[in-house]
Design a protein around this motif. Structure first.
Motif, PDB file in Angstrom:
ATOM      1  N   LYS A  44       0.848  -1.193   0.000  1.00  0.00           N
ATOM      2  CA  LYS A  44       0.000   0.000   0.000  1.00  0.00           C
ATOM      3  C   LYS A  44       0.882   1.240   0.000  1.00  0.00           C
ATOM      4  CE  LYS A  44      -3.753  -2.014   2.657  1.00  0.00           C
ATOM      5  NZ  LYS A  44      -4.520  -1.906   3.900  1.00  0.00           N
ATOM      6  N   SER A  45       0.335   2.317  -0.500  1.00  0.00           N
ATOM      7  CA  SER A  45       1.070   3.575  -0.464  1.00  0.00           C
ATOM      8  C   SER A  45       0.920   4.200   0.930  1.00  0.00           C
ATOM      9  CB  SER A  45       0.562   4.537  -1.536  1.00  0.00           C
ATOM     10  OG  SER A  45      -0.803   4.805  -1.325  1.00  0.00           O
ATOM     11  N   PRO A  46       1.964   4.923   1.402  1.00  0.00           N
ATOM     12  CA  PRO A  46       1.885   5.505   2.742  1.00  0.00           C
ATOM     13  C   PRO A  46       0.848   6.618   2.799  1.00  0.00           C
ATOM     14  CG  PRO A  46       3.867   6.248   1.622  1.00  0.00           C
ATOM     15  CD  PRO A  46       3.228   5.221   0.739  1.00  0.00           C
ATOM     16  N   ARG A  47       0.345   6.861   3.981  1.00  0.00           N
ATOM     17  CA  ARG A  47      -0.672   7.906   4.163  1.00  0.00           C
ATOM     18  C   ARG A  47      -0.035   9.294   4.258  1.00  0.00           C
ATOM     19  NH1 ARG A  47      -4.431   6.433   8.949  1.00  0.00           N
ATOM     20  NH2 ARG A  47      -6.070   7.378   7.713  1.00  0.00           N
ATOM     21  N   PHE A  48       1.260   9.348   4.566  1.00  0.00           N
ATOM     22  CA  PHE A  48       1.929  10.644   4.742  1.00  0.00           C
ATOM     23  C   PHE A  48       3.157  10.693   3.855  1.00  0.00           C
ATOM     24  CE2 PHE A  48       5.470  12.817   6.892  1.00  0.00           C
ATOM     25  CZ  PHE A  48       4.972  14.108   6.874  1.00  0.00           C
ATOM     26  N   TYR A  49       3.274  11.763   3.123  1.00  0.00           N
ATOM     27  CA  TYR A  49       4.457  11.981   2.294  1.00  0.00           C
ATOM     28  C   TYR A  49       5.233  13.145   2.892  1.00  0.00           C
ATOM     29  CZ  TYR A  49       2.168   9.040  -1.130  1.00  0.00           C
ATOM     30  OH  TYR A  49       1.569   7.987  -1.757  1.00  0.00           O
TER      31      TYR A  49
END
Length: 183
Positions: free
Chosen positions: A9-14
């Motif tokens: 999954k892609s992270p929630r925070f960049y």
């Protein structure tokens, strides 16, 4: 691997691109304060602020914190052994011999307060209010004051008119120009 890489999954925070990395924190060691050249053991000082403002005291030694250890002597002008910041004193040209006074055991911890007194709780604390606590001077402090004063009083008594000078209160009138005075 981070949790997002494991699960796919892609992270929630960049993180922002302009975010600076945090610097390591470490304690800055301060150098001990320097004492003015005019303040040497035995110098008579004039206190400029506080409870004893206008009193002349004898400088005994510089403490590790940069504060000055002074004494009245207590018998002459009522100033006990105290710590004073050098910003609040004027050094005079009068000097006395304090080599006989043993102040080696007096340091910053000597003036610390003990937190042995039990605190009142609940209603007792409320009704106690802001009543001032009577200041009790320990027998140890009295003995140290007497030991230092005995040595100072012998030296002061040997010098003519020095006792009256130390007992006199320092003040300025409106016509005085302190920047032109020599202390």
């Amino acid at each position: 691997m981070t949790g997002a890489e494991k699960t796919g999954k892609s992270p929630r925070f960049y993180p922002a691109e302009d975010a600076k990395p945090s610097k390591p924190t470490y304690r800055v060691r301060q150098n001990p304060p320097k004492i003015r050249k005019s303040i040497t053991p035995g110098t008579v000082l004039i206190i400029l602020a506080g409870r004893f403002r206008g009193k002349r005291v004898v400088f005994l030694k510089a403490l590790e914190s940069g504060l000055l250890l002074v004494s009245g002597p207590y018998k002459i002008n009522g100033v006990p052994l105290r710590r004073i910041n050098q910003a609040y004193v004027i050094a005079t040209s009068t000097k006395i011999d304090v080599s006989g006074a043993d102040v080696s055991k007096i340091d910053d911890a000597y003036f610390g307060r003990a937190n042995d007194a039990p605190k009142a709780e609940g209603e007792d604390e409320f009704f106690e209010g802001d009543a001032p606590k009577p200041a009790v001077v320990s027998d140890q402090r009295k003995a140290d004051q007497k030991a230092v004063d005995d040595v100072l009083l012998k030296t002061i008594g040997a010098t003519e008119m020095l006792e009256g000078y130390l007992a006199a209160h320092f003040s300025l009138s409106s016509s005085d120009k302190p920047h032109l005075m020599q202390f």
